[in-house]
Design an enzyme around this catalytic site. Structure first.
Site, short mmCIF file in Angstrom:
data_model
loop_
_atom_site.label_atom_id
_atom_site.label_comp_id
_atom_site.label_asym_id
_atom_site.label_seq_id
_atom_site.Cartn_x
_atom_site.Cartn_y
_atom_site.Cartn_z
N ARG A 100 0.83 -1.20 0.00
CA ARG A 100 0.00 0.00 0.00
C ARG A 100 0.87 1.26 0.00
O ARG A 100 0.58 2.23 -0.70
CB ARG A 100 -0.94 0.00 1.20
CG ARG A 100 -2.07 1.00 1.06
CD ARG A 100 -2.96 1.02 2.29
NE ARG A 100 -2.28 1.61 3.44
CZ ARG A 100 -2.93 2.17 4.48
NH1 ARG A 100 -4.25 2.19 4.51
NH2 ARG A 100 -2.26 2.67 5.48
N GLU A 255 -10.74 -7.00 5.13
CA GLU A 255 -9.71 -7.51 4.22
C GLU A 255 -8.48 -7.97 4.99
O GLU A 255 -7.82 -8.94 4.61
CB GLU A 255 -9.32 -6.43 3.21
CG GLU A 255 -8.25 -6.88 2.21
CD GLU A 255 -7.89 -5.82 1.18
OE1 GLU A 255 -8.36 -4.68 1.34
OE2 GLU A 255 -7.15 -6.13 0.23
N HIS A 289 -14.01 -8.24 -0.44
CA HIS A 289 -13.01 -9.10 0.22
C HIS A 289 -13.64 -10.00 1.29
O HIS A 289 -13.72 -11.20 1.10
CB HIS A 289 -11.82 -8.31 0.80
CG HIS A 289 -11.08 -7.53 -0.20
ND1 HIS A 289 -10.53 -8.10 -1.32
CD2 HIS A 289 -10.81 -6.20 -0.28
CE1 HIS A 289 -9.94 -7.16 -2.05
NE2 HIS A 289 -10.11 -6.01 -1.44
N ASP A 340 -9.72 -6.02 -8.98
CA ASP A 340 -9.17 -5.18 -7.93
C ASP A 340 -7.91 -4.42 -8.36
O ASP A 340 -7.99 -3.47 -9.11
CB ASP A 340 -8.93 -6.05 -6.69
CG ASP A 340 -8.73 -5.22 -5.41
OD1 ASP A 340 -8.68 -3.99 -5.50
OD2 ASP A 340 -8.62 -5.81 -4.33
#
Ligand SMILES: [Zn+2]
Length: 457
Positions: A100, A255, A289, A340
């Site tokens: 991320r 998630e 998710h 995604d």
């Protein structure tokens, strides 16, 4: 900023019959049928022998016509940094959170033209893979420091234009993003995602709904990003807005384990229970998710008629964990699929990963066979998996697509049944073969709204 070419191509199809070898209807694979398309919809599915003489017929020898796949969860811009976020050598303790961080850094470089180019590429790849609809979970809204572009919807418009350019059907899921974690300020690199307050978010939704009215393939939905990014009082607000405008609502839920732990620590309940308590769950709601559900979460989703969007290739890629598909199906929750972060764009792979992960978990086979027997009295794995890729995704996005029947949108994919992966498979098992052995290589022609968008004409 130099304006890119963003012309919208044609509108809807004219009158035409498609005449493949076989058609996947809601009853299964059937031979000898023809599908009549007009003004963007399927108007009739009839015996080919009954097609009146003189009417325009497109013959499709060696093809199985199936409903187009629905990609219910996409972040188009993330495809742009595949090299930086996927392939670059990284530290040994790489995980979702380090990914991320790299994704955030890469996202800082994109402006509206860059987002438009990224979306053009990724949507084109989707069409070639057999996805005719995308649910674009769009959260890259503002300039890197957080100020709006000249128009609040400029980034969203770049995505809308890309969908119109390549003619993919899109539900633009406008994201509400407020905090860097529960009760935490935004990090600098998250500022371009954020809405300063709910009125600004509502103004953004108003603007994209106005824009979508002139893009026949685009509709709008709402997307509270996650419990990390949206406080509880705003979850309630977005639920009310969704109900008032009858819009689909999608949200990342459960998630990551730490996301669930933080939510339980802050609110005393899981992310799913938090969304339920805020009145967010309904049959217009999709949890994206749902890899780390707590006891009772699946039942809460089922009672509301909500769905779960699995993104198996991304969840595997990011090391998210296993979707509890068997438990969700047993509770009565329908599943759909999304690509995604686009490490891979392949609906067939997403579908078989859902089943194969259950096989690996349970050390058994044919786990997701469903409970409804077909006409021969057999439980059918292929039909169950293909419904995840088509009809359930359409329902999650509030669209009348994902099935070949009179009245549905004419979003269609022609499969080459002579492809080596499918060769020699009887009609009886073609659905299983598609889900377990198929690949984008089998996709030869694609139509969206009755207009061909991929393959030889
Ligand atoms: Zn996502």
């Amino acid at each position: 900023m130099s304006a890119p070419v963003r012309a919208t191509t044609g509108v809807f199809s004219t009158f035409m019959w498609l005449r493949p070898d076989a058609v996947l209807t809601e009853s299964g694979v059937e031979r000898g049928l023809a599908v009549c398309v007009q003004a963007g919809r399927i108007i009739e599915v009839a015996l080919a022998a009954l097609v009146p003489d003189g009417e325009p017929v497109r013959r499709l020898p060696g093809r199985l016509l199936i409903p187009g796949f629905v990609n219910a969860h996409s972040h188009a811009f993330q495809r742009e940094f595949r090299a930086e976020t996927e392939f670059r050598q990284v530290d040994q303790d790489d995980n979702f959170w380090t990914w991320r961080d790299r994704m955030y850094r890469s996202a800082q470089k994109l402006d509206p033209d860059g987002v438009h180019r990224a979306a053009l590429r990724v949507f084109s790849e989707m069409l070639a893979a057999g996805f005719t609809t995308v649910g674009e979970f769009h959260y890259l809204h503002h300039r890197p420091a957080g100020q709006s572009y000249a128009a609040i919807e400029e980034m969203s418009q770049a995505v809308i234009d890309a969908a119109a350019n390549v003619r993919i059907r899109m539900v633009l899921l406008e994201v509400l993003y407020c905090t860097g974690g529960i009760g935490q300020a935004l990090r600098p690199e998250q500022r371009r995602f954020a809405s300063s307050d709910f009125d600004r978010y509502r103004a953004l939704v108003d603007a994209v709904q106005r824009s979508a009215r002139s893009s026949p393939l685009v509709t709008v939905g709402l997307a509270p990003h996650s419990v990390r990014a949206v406080p509880r009082d705003l979850l309630r607000e977005i639920g009310l807005l969704g109900a008032e405008r009858n819009l689909p609502v999608h949200m990342h839920l459960s998630e990551q384990i730490s996301e669930v732990d933080d939510c339980v620590a802050a609110y005393g309940q899981s992310p799913v229970a938090t969304a339920a308590a805020a009145g967010l769950l309904s049959d217009r709601f999709t949890a994206v998710h749902a890899t780390h559900l707590r006891d009772g979460d699946a039942e809460l989703l089922a009672e509301a008629g909500a769905r779960v969007c699995a993104c198996p290739s991304t969840e595997a890629n990011l090391g998210d964990g296993f979707l509890p598909a068997r438990e969700l199906r047993a509770a009565g929750v329908d599943l759909c699929i999304g690509s995604d972060s686009h490490a891979l764009i392949d609906p067939f792979a997403e579908l078989r990963m859902i089943e194969y992960r259950e096989r690996l978990r349970s050390r058994s086979r044919n786990v997701l066979v469903g409970e409804t027997p077909d006409r021969a009295g057999r439980l059918r794995l292929g039909a169950e998996l293909l419904a995840m890729g088509t009809a359930h995704g359409a329902a999650a996005l509030g669209l009348d697509t994902g099935a070949i029947r009179a009245g549905a949108l004419a979003d269609l994919v022609a499969i080459d049944v002579e492809d080596p992966a499918l060769q020699g498979v009887s009609s009886e098992f073609l659905q299983e073969a598609l889900a377990l052995c198929g690949s984008p290589r089998c996709v030869k022609e694609v139509w969206v709204g009755g207009v061909q968008v991929h393959g030889p004409r």
